[in-house]
Write a protein that holds these residues in place. Structure first.
Motif, PDB file in Angstrom:
ATOM      1  N   SER A  48       0.877  -1.167   0.000  1.00  0.00           N
ATOM      2  CA  SER A  48       0.000   0.000   0.000  1.00  0.00           C
ATOM      3  C   SER A  48       0.913   1.215   0.000  1.00  0.00           C
ATOM      4  O   SER A  48       1.926   1.234   0.706  1.00  0.00           O
ATOM      5  N   ALA A  49       0.585   2.220  -0.811  1.00  0.00           N
ATOM      6  CA  ALA A  49       1.449   3.399  -0.920  1.00  0.00           C
ATOM      7  C   ALA A  49       0.621   4.642  -1.202  1.00  0.00           C
ATOM      8  O   ALA A  49      -0.450   4.566  -1.807  1.00  0.00           O
ATOM      9  N   GLU A  50       1.150   5.776  -0.757  1.00  0.00           N
ATOM     10  CA  GLU A  50       0.589   7.086  -1.058  1.00  0.00           C
ATOM     11  C   GLU A  50       1.637   7.851  -1.853  1.00  0.00           C
ATOM     12  O   GLU A  50       2.769   8.018  -1.393  1.00  0.00           O
ATOM     13  N   ILE A  51       1.250   8.310  -3.027  1.00  0.00           N
ATOM     14  CA  ILE A  51       2.165   9.000  -3.929  1.00  0.00           C
ATOM     15  C   ILE A  51       1.563  10.353  -4.273  1.00  0.00           C
ATOM     16  O   ILE A  51       0.364  10.453  -4.518  1.00  0.00           O
ATOM     17  N   GLN A  52       2.402  11.350  -4.274  1.00  0.00           N
ATOM     18  CA  GLN A  52       1.951  12.675  -4.679  1.00  0.00           C
ATOM     19  C   GLN A  52       2.541  12.975  -6.058  1.00  0.00           C
ATOM     20  O   GLN A  52       3.751  12.935  -6.242  1.00  0.00           O
ATOM     21  N   TYR A  53       1.663  13.257  -7.007  1.00  0.00           N
ATOM     22  CA  TYR A  53       2.084  13.619  -8.359  1.00  0.00           C
ATOM     23  C   TYR A  53       1.928  15.122  -8.520  1.00  0.00           C
ATOM     24  O   TYR A  53       0.848  15.662  -8.290  1.00  0.00           O
ATOM     25  N   ARG A  54       3.007  15.787  -8.905  1.00  0.00           N
ATOM     26  CA  ARG A  54       2.966  17.234  -9.136  1.00  0.00           C
ATOM     27  C   ARG A  54       3.344  17.488 -10.588  1.00  0.00           C
ATOM     28  O   ARG A  54       4.501  17.356 -10.963  1.00  0.00           O
ATOM     29  N   LEU A  55       2.349  17.817 -11.386  1.00  0.00           N
ATOM     30  CA  LEU A  55       2.574  18.028 -12.812  1.00  0.00           C
ATOM     31  C   LEU A  55       3.122  19.422 -13.079  1.00  0.00           C
ATOM     32  O   LEU A  55       2.684  20.396 -12.478  1.00  0.00           O
ATOM     33  N   SER A  56       4.043  19.496 -14.010  1.00  0.00           N
ATOM     34  CA  SER A  56       4.569  20.774 -14.455  1.00  0.00           C
ATOM     35  C   SER A  56       3.574  21.419 -15.416  1.00  0.00           C
ATOM     36  O   SER A  56       2.677  20.740 -15.937  1.00  0.00           O
ATOM     37  N   PRO A  57       3.699  22.708 -15.685  1.00  0.00           N
ATOM     38  CA  PRO A  57       2.812  23.342 -16.670  1.00  0.00           C
ATOM     39  C   PRO A  57       2.894  22.680 -18.050  1.00  0.00           C
ATOM     40  O   PRO A  57       1.874  22.537 -18.718  1.00  0.00           O
ATOM     41  N   LYS A  58       4.080  22.261 -18.468  1.00  0.00           N
ATOM     42  CA  LYS A  58       4.235  21.602 -19.785  1.00  0.00           C
ATOM     43  C   LYS A  58       3.471  20.280 -19.816  1.00  0.00           C
ATOM     44  O   LYS A  58       2.789  19.966 -20.778  1.00  0.00           O
ATOM     45  N   ALA A  59       3.595  19.485 -18.747  1.00  0.00           N
ATOM     46  CA  ALA A  59       2.897  18.202 -18.688  1.00  0.00           C
ATOM     47  C   ALA A  59       1.388  18.402 -18.615  1.00  0.00           C
ATOM     48  O   ALA A  59       0.623  17.671 -19.259  1.00  0.00           O
ATOM     49  N   THR A  60       0.955  19.410 -17.864  1.00  0.00           N
ATOM     50  CA  THR A  60      -0.480  19.701 -17.765  1.00  0.00           C
ATOM     51  C   THR A  60      -1.038  20.130 -19.116  1.00  0.00           C
ATOM     52  O   THR A  60      -2.120  19.679 -19.522  1.00  0.00           O
ATOM     53  N   ASP A  61      -0.309  20.988 -19.842  1.00  0.00           N
ATOM     54  CA  ASP A  61      -0.750  21.409 -21.178  1.00  0.00           C
ATOM     55  C   ASP A  61      -0.840  20.227 -22.134  1.00  0.00           C
ATOM     56  O   ASP A  61      -1.799  20.106 -22.903  1.00  0.00           O
ATOM     57  N   ALA A  62       0.174  19.365 -22.094  1.00  0.00           N
ATOM     58  CA  ALA A  62       0.157  18.189 -22.974  1.00  0.00           C
ATOM     59  C   ALA A  62      -1.045  17.302 -22.647  1.00  0.00           C
ATOM     60  O   ALA A  62      -1.743  16.824 -23.551  1.00  0.00           O
ATOM     61  N   LEU A  63      -1.293  17.095 -21.364  1.00  0.00           N
ATOM     62  CA  LEU A  63      -2.420  16.268 -20.935  1.00  0.00           C
ATOM     63  C   LEU A  63      -3.739  16.868 -21.411  1.00  0.00           C
ATOM     64  O   LEU A  63      -4.594  16.165 -21.954  1.00  0.00           O
ATOM     65  N   LYS A  64      -3.901  18.170 -21.253  1.00  0.00           N
ATOM     66  CA  LYS A  64      -5.140  18.840 -21.670  1.00  0.00           C
ATOM     67  C   LYS A  64      -5.320  18.833 -23.183  1.00  0.00           C
ATOM     68  O   LYS A  64      -6.432  19.006 -23.683  1.00  0.00           O
ATOM     69  N   ASN A  65      -4.235  18.621 -23.922  1.00  0.00           N
ATOM     70  CA  ASN A  65      -4.309  18.515 -25.375  1.00  0.00           C
ATOM     71  C   ASN A  65      -4.439  17.068 -25.847  1.00  0.00           C
ATOM     72  O   ASN A  65      -4.232  16.777 -27.029  1.00  0.00           O
ATOM     73  N   GLY A  66      -4.762  16.162 -24.925  1.00  0.00           N
ATOM     74  CA  GLY A  66      -5.059  14.776 -25.302  1.00  0.00           C
ATOM     75  C   GLY A  66      -3.881  13.820 -25.296  1.00  0.00           C
ATOM     76  O   GLY A  66      -4.030  12.666 -25.675  1.00  0.00           O
ATOM     77  N   ILE A  67      -2.706  14.263 -24.871  1.00  0.00           N
ATOM     78  CA  ILE A  67      -1.540  13.374 -24.842  1.00  0.00           C
ATOM     79  C   ILE A  67      -1.578  12.570 -23.542  1.00  0.00           C
ATOM     80  O   ILE A  67      -1.595  13.145 -22.450  1.00  0.00           O
ATOM     81  N   PRO A  68      -1.594  11.240 -23.642  1.00  0.00           N
ATOM     82  CA  PRO A  68      -1.606  10.431 -22.419  1.00  0.00           C
ATOM     83  C   PRO A  68      -0.246  10.471 -21.726  1.00  0.00           C
ATOM     84  O   PRO A  68       0.797  10.536 -22.378  1.00  0.00           O
ATOM     85  N   LEU A  69      -0.276  10.437 -20.402  1.00  0.00           N
ATOM     86  CA  LEU A  69       0.937  10.391 -19.596  1.00  0.00           C
ATOM     87  C   LEU A  69       0.979   9.064 -18.857  1.00  0.00           C
ATOM     88  O   LEU A  69      -0.038   8.604 -18.336  1.00  0.00           O
ATOM     89  N   PHE A  70       2.171   8.462 -18.818  1.00  0.00           N
ATOM     90  CA  PHE A  70       2.345   7.146 -18.206  1.00  0.00           C
ATOM     91  C   PHE A  70       3.372   7.219 -17.086  1.00  0.00           C
ATOM     92  O   PHE A  70       4.404   7.866 -17.224  1.00  0.00           O
ATOM     93  N   TRP A  71       3.078   6.509 -15.995  1.00  0.00           N
ATOM     94  CA  TRP A  71       4.031   6.335 -14.905  1.00  0.00           C
ATOM     95  C   TRP A  71       4.118   4.846 -14.588  1.00  0.00           C
ATOM     96  O   TRP A  71       3.139   4.124 -14.682  1.00  0.00           O
ATOM     97  N   ALA A  72       5.302   4.412 -14.188  1.00  0.00           N
ATOM     98  CA  ALA A  72       5.502   3.049 -13.697  1.00  0.00           C
ATOM     99  C   ALA A  72       5.886   3.144 -12.230  1.00  0.00           C
ATOM    100  O   ALA A  72       6.769   3.929 -11.864  1.00  0.00           O
ATOM    101  N   VAL A  73       5.210   2.383 -11.392  1.00  0.00           N
ATOM    102  CA  VAL A  73       5.579   2.276  -9.987  1.00  0.00           C
ATOM    103  C   VAL A  73       6.405   1.003  -9.872  1.00  0.00           C
ATOM    104  O   VAL A  73       5.920  -0.097 -10.130  1.00  0.00           O
ATOM    105  N   ASN A  74       7.685   1.180  -9.535  1.00  0.00           N
ATOM    106  CA  ASN A  74       8.617   0.060  -9.428  1.00  0.00           C
ATOM    107  C   ASN A  74       8.767  -0.329  -7.963  1.00  0.00           C
ATOM    108  O   ASN A  74       9.015   0.527  -7.111  1.00  0.00           O
ATOM    109  N   ILE A  75       8.638  -1.629  -7.695  1.00  0.00           N
ATOM    110  CA  ILE A  75       8.743  -2.166  -6.343  1.00  0.00           C
ATOM    111  C   ILE A  75       9.851  -3.208  -6.366  1.00  0.00           C
ATOM    112  O   ILE A  75       9.862  -4.091  -7.230  1.00  0.00           O
ATOM    113  N   GLU A  76      10.781  -3.113  -5.421  1.00  0.00           N
ATOM    114  CA  GLU A  76      11.870  -4.087  -5.323  1.00  0.00           C
ATOM    115  C   GLU A  76      12.033  -4.531  -3.877  1.00  0.00           C
ATOM    116  O   GLU A  76      11.965  -3.713  -2.960  1.00  0.00           O
TER     117      GLU A  76
END
Length: 190
Positions: A48-76
């Motif tokens: 179980s984890a709590e993650i805070q995502y803070r998007l930059s203005p560039k990433a937010t603009d890309a997202l609002k223009n329909g570009i999907p954003l991907f993250w991988a949560v790596n566990i070791e």
């Protein structure tokens, strides 16, 4: 003279390449693993984890223009050793996607591994759903020995390689696209 000029050019090229590949921190724009724990549940360790995502203005603009954003949560999970490098006992990768669908005016969050997801009316609600990971099976209890020491690490990696091809070079050069977290590490008591 030509040989020394070539050597200087090669050295400058190597330094330039090293500087571009060196980690650059995005400052206010990055994921942060706030808390994570591995708990034993029915003879299996679950994360179980709590993650805070803070998007930059560039990433937010890309997202609002329909570009999907991907993250991988790596566990070791690693067995700690005194005289050798730590041994990796288990690795798990969870991939998440967030995308804005303008036609429906919703943000869609999807776990790419399980196919689970949901629609959200605001970016804040979508990021909130993305931020919480609950009871993800990682490893069976029988894989860990009682007399060994183990460390668990969790990190979030923003997958720039999955951005559209024309955007990738900018994403590697602009610090506003460095949205990954560092490792969150703790000792596992079994």
């Amino acid at each position: 003279m030509r040989a020394s000029a070539r050597r200087r050019a090669a050295l400058l090229f190597l330094i330039w390449g090293w500087l571009l590949s060196a980690p650059v921190f995005a400052g206010d724009y990055a994921a942060i693993v706030k808390d994570a724990e591995l708990a034993l549940q029915d003879e299996e360790y679950v994360l179980s984890a709590e993650i805070q995502y803070r998007l930059s203005p560039k990433a937010t603009d890309a997202l609002k223009n329909g570009i999907p954003l991907f993250w991988a949560v790596n566990i070791e999970i690693k067995r700690q050793r005194d005289f050798w490098w730590d041994q990796t006992i288990a690795e798990k990768h969870l991939r998440f996607k967030i995308q804005y669908q303008a036609l429906l005016n919703v943000y869609r969050v999807r776990n790419e591994d399980s196919g689970e997801g949901g629609n959200f009316s605001s970016l804040g609600a979508a990021m909130g759903a993305l931020s919480s990971i609950r009871y993800v099976p990682v490893l069976g209890k029988s894989a860990l020995a009682d007399d060994q020491r183990y460390a668990v690490g969790v990190r979030v990696v923003f997958e720039r390689e999955l951005l559209p091809l024309p955007l990738r070079p900018l994403a590697y050069l602009n610090p506003q696209w460095y949205l990954s977290s560092g490792w969150y590490i703790w000792n596992l008591k079994n």
